[in-house]
Scaffold this motif. Structure first.
Motif, PDB file in Angstrom:
ATOM      1  N   ALA A 175      62.708  -6.603  74.237  1.00  0.00           N
ATOM      2  CA  ALA A 175      61.320  -7.148  74.304  1.00  0.00           C
ATOM      3  C   ALA A 175      60.507  -6.743  75.240  1.00  0.00           C
ATOM      4  CB  ALA A 175      61.818  -8.905  74.744  1.00  0.00           C
ATOM      5  N   ASP A 176      60.845  -6.190  76.476  1.00  0.00           N
ATOM      6  CA  ASP A 176      59.949  -5.319  76.976  1.00  0.00           C
ATOM      7  C   ASP A 176      59.372  -4.150  76.567  1.00  0.00           C
ATOM      8  OD1 ASP A 176      60.181  -7.317  79.324  1.00  0.00           O
ATOM      9  OD2 ASP A 176      61.713  -6.319  80.263  1.00  0.00           O
ATOM     10  N   GLU A 177      60.468  -3.273  75.785  1.00  0.00           N
ATOM     11  CA  GLU A 177      59.916  -2.269  75.171  1.00  0.00           C
ATOM     12  C   GLU A 177      58.848  -2.491  73.981  1.00  0.00           C
ATOM     13  OE1 GLU A 177      61.431   1.981  72.956  1.00  0.00           O
ATOM     14  OE2 GLU A 177      62.953   0.352  73.793  1.00  0.00           O
TER      15      GLU A 177
ATOM     16  N   GLU B 133      69.570  -0.511  66.443  1.00  0.00           N
ATOM     17  CA  GLU B 133      70.163   0.339  67.176  1.00  0.00           C
ATOM     18  C   GLU B 133      71.330  -0.703  68.195  1.00  0.00           C
ATOM     19  OE1 GLU B 133      67.730   2.460  69.485  1.00  0.00           O
ATOM     20  OE2 GLU B 133      66.600   3.697  67.720  1.00  0.00           O
ATOM     21  N   PHE B 134      70.830  -1.642  68.729  1.00  0.00           N
ATOM     22  CA  PHE B 134      71.717  -2.544  69.443  1.00  0.00           C
ATOM     23  C   PHE B 134      72.808  -3.019  68.576  1.00  0.00           C
ATOM     24  CE2 PHE B 134      72.961  -6.846  70.589  1.00  0.00           C
ATOM     25  CZ  PHE B 134      73.475  -6.687  71.583  1.00  0.00           C
ATOM     26  N   LEU B 135      72.766  -3.622  67.383  1.00  0.00           N
ATOM     27  CA  LEU B 135      73.888  -3.763  66.661  1.00  0.00           C
ATOM     28  C   LEU B 135      74.781  -2.938  66.225  1.00  0.00           C
ATOM     29  CD1 LEU B 135      71.873  -6.319  64.191  1.00  0.00           C
ATOM     30  CD2 LEU B 135      73.236  -7.023  66.416  1.00  0.00           C
TER      31      LEU B 135
ATOM     32  N   SER C  89      70.874  -8.472  78.919  1.00  0.00           N
ATOM     33  CA  SER C  89      69.877  -7.648  79.839  1.00  0.00           C
ATOM     34  C   SER C  89      69.198  -6.427  78.881  1.00  0.00           C
ATOM     35  CB  SER C  89      70.474  -7.094  80.830  1.00  0.00           C
ATOM     36  OG  SER C  89      70.982  -7.572  81.608  1.00  0.00           O
ATOM     37  N   ARG C  90      69.997  -6.055  77.715  1.00  0.00           N
ATOM     38  CA  ARG C  90      69.762  -5.116  76.811  1.00  0.00           C
ATOM     39  C   ARG C  90      68.666  -5.762  75.721  1.00  0.00           C
ATOM     40  NH1 ARG C  90      73.122  -0.680  73.297  1.00  0.00           N
ATOM     41  NH2 ARG C  90      71.322  -0.070  72.006  1.00  0.00           N
ATOM     42  N   LEU C  91      69.066  -7.079  75.325  1.00  0.00           N
ATOM     43  CA  LEU C  91      68.001  -7.596  74.674  1.00  0.00           C
ATOM     44  C   LEU C  91      66.616  -7.927  75.414  1.00  0.00           C
ATOM     45  CD1 LEU C  91      70.378 -10.122  72.673  1.00  0.00           C
ATOM     46  CD2 LEU C  91      69.502  -8.228  71.809  1.00  0.00           C
TER      47      LEU C  91
END
Length: 546
Positions: A20-22, A198-200, A14-16
């Motif tokens: 893509a949405d951002e 940032e996610f990583l 969901s975060r990934l």
């Protein structure tokens, strides 16, 4: 897969998708053209280091999202992984490497984390102009359709390639909007790059590979389960399209289901022609697998694994697999038809999961190009849709695009950027095919040209001679019609000149009905009559209403 428990996997996925949405939001907010800002003709995709898709933006064009990893893999053949640097951005609009026609630009940027290439951020957007003969269907070779950019670095290490920009802007009518949209794609990629890093960092993952493999495996399993529920066998259907003048086109389709795999074969389809309705294989593949995804596994998020269980074949040198330099500017006039023929083939075994043919498949486009009162050039496309085909459960949606999901956008925004006035844009009564469930209504649009000099009008349309077919007893929708107020009917797939003050009327096709019309709920017929969707004459003729 064992490295991630289901809850963690869902949270990460969901975060990934949100990344893509951002990126998509960044593209929307910075794009210059109404094609992107208002009509949604774009997509953003997050990919791993192998260029396999991990996540897609939720509102993007499905065919773009399916194709972008293929294009990125071709970039890696041209520019090996070890040659990429932070701040790079590679672009192309080559139809055979990318989305099938020149107006779509693909832009891909690398994602580095702790000095290592861990993935790619990509975007595709339809450009307002690529030079050549406008966005048209009547060219005889690709060379006439516009400038073709092979894989090239628009940015190298954060520095813009001024020579490439100069070549591109020297070959288009509206360089400002063209470069504005392209720069917006670069920005969208940069957003995805930052958010992925940032996610990583937040998850302490060194790269995307184990997570990507787990997500792809999850999507693959979901699709295979869905296919396994379809009875094994071979199912066939065919359709005829308007083609170009005397060159009528035919699409033949055979769907073979064997266990948890599906093979879609278009053997018997018309040979490629010397007009721009040829459909390069990338686009053919995308619009063959996506309708299957919609029908069999609509709720699992899409990524590379979603389509591994489906193979697609199209004859070499056919309209679904043409050889370069075949013209392909209006490839959607062929590619959008694939959903309908695949659903017709599967209707025998999946009557509760498919829909009738759509009046908006293929989409009808009208591109106006000229100069306003100040002498400034404009190139503006009207994005509007016919009606969707009816489903086994409900009436077709009116004026809704499928299998593409391009939107119509704001008429006020459309009028604000070009000397065009929209006098009418309303639902078209009696256009939805009759059935137990009625096809979606098309629409009527009337546009006046308000320029000091004549404008060029490029039309890309079908469904004039072959309206959307109904399914399992449903009746066809209304055909498409294009007319100028002087009584002339311009060629539906060619360029024409429209004088100042003239009004162009576009009647968009309706969707096909589903099931026997005489089985329609009388209350639904009465409601259609009350709302003006169906006339009294049509209600009596098709439904027996009195």
């Amino acid at each position: 897969m064992d490295a991630f428990d289901p809850i963690t996997l869902e949270v990460y996925w969901s975060r990934l998708i949100s990344i893509a949405d951002e990126a998509a939001t960044g593209l929307l907010r910075t794009a210059f053209s109404t094609i992107v800002r208002e009509s949604n003709d774009f997509a953003t995709v997050l990919m791993d280091a192998n260029a396999d898709s991990v996540a897609e933006n939720t509102g993007g064009i499905a065919s773009f999202s399916c194709i972008l990893p293929k294009t990125t893999k071709s970039f890696l053949e041209r520019f090996p992984a070890e040659t990429w640097q932070p701040g790079d951005c590679v672009i192309t609009n080559d139809p055979w490497l990318a989305t099938g026609h020149l107006p779509d630009f693909t832009a891909v940027s690398p994602i580095f984390h702790k000095g290592k290439l861990v993935g790619f951020a990509g975007s595709i957007a339809h450009s307002p102009d690529v030079g050549g003969a406008l966005w048209s269907a009547d060219c005889r070779e690709l060379y006439e359709e516009g400038i073709r950019i092979p894989p090239a670095r628009l940015f190298r290490g954060g520095v813009r390639n001024a020579e490439l920009v100069e070549i591109l802007t020297a070959n288009v009518r509206v360089p400002g909007p063209v470069m504005g949209d392209l720069e917006a794609q670069v920005l969208a990629n940069e957003v995805a790059v930052r958010r992925t890093v940032e996610f990583l960092e937040d998850t302490s993952l060194p790269d995307l590979q184990p997570l990507s493999e787990a997500l792809q495996e999850r999507a693959d399993r979901a699709m295979r389960r869905a296919i396994a529920a379809v009875p094994d066998g071979t199912y066939a259907a065919a359709l005829d399209a308007d083609g170009f003048d005397e060159q009528r086109t035919h699409i033949a389709c055979t769907v073979t289901v064997a266990g948890e795999t599906m093979h879609i074969d278009f053997e018997g389809t018309s040979p490629q022609i010397d007009r721009g309705i040829n459909c390069a294989y990338n686009y053919t593949h995308a619009y063959a697998v996506y309708p299957v995804k919609c029908a069999l596994d609509p709720f699992t998020p899409r990524n590379e694994g979603s389509y591994r269980a489906i193979t697609v074949a199209a004859p070499d040198r056919s309209i679904l697999n043409p050889r370069f330099p075949a013209p392909c500017g209006a490839r959607q006039l062929t590619g959008h038809l694939l959903a309908g023929v695949i659903y017709e083939a599967l209707a025998e075994v999946l009557p509760d999961k498919v829909i009738a043919e759509c009046g908006g498949a293929p989409t009808m486009r009208a591109l106006f190009s000229g100069a306003d009162g100040n002498g400034d050039r404009f190139s503006q496309v009207l994005f509007a849709s016919g009606g969707m085909g009816a489903s086994p459960h409900r009436d077709g949606l009116p004026t809704t695009a499928f299998p593409t999901n391009v939107g119509a956008g704001s008429i006020e925004a459309y009028e604000s950027v070009a000397p065009l006035l929209v006098w009418k844009k309303q639902l078209r009564p009696d256009s939805g095919g009759a059935g137990r469930f009625r096809g979606g209504l098309g629409q009527e649009a009337v546009i006046e040209v308000r320029t000091p000099a004549p404008v060029r009008l490029s039309l890309l349309s079908d469904r004039r001679d072959h309206p959307a077919k109904g399914l399992l007893g449903g009746l066809p929708g209304a055909a498409a019609v294009i007319e100028i107020d002087d009584g002339t009917r311009p060629h539906p797939k060619s360029r024409t000149t429209v004088a100042p003050g003239r009004r162009v009327t576009l009647l968009y096709a309706g969707g096909g009905g589903f099931g026997n019309p005489r089985e329609r709920d009388p209350d639904a017929v009465a409601a259609d009559l009350k709302d003006g969707y169906v006339s009294a004459e049509a209600a009596q003729r098709d439904y027996g209403a009195r």
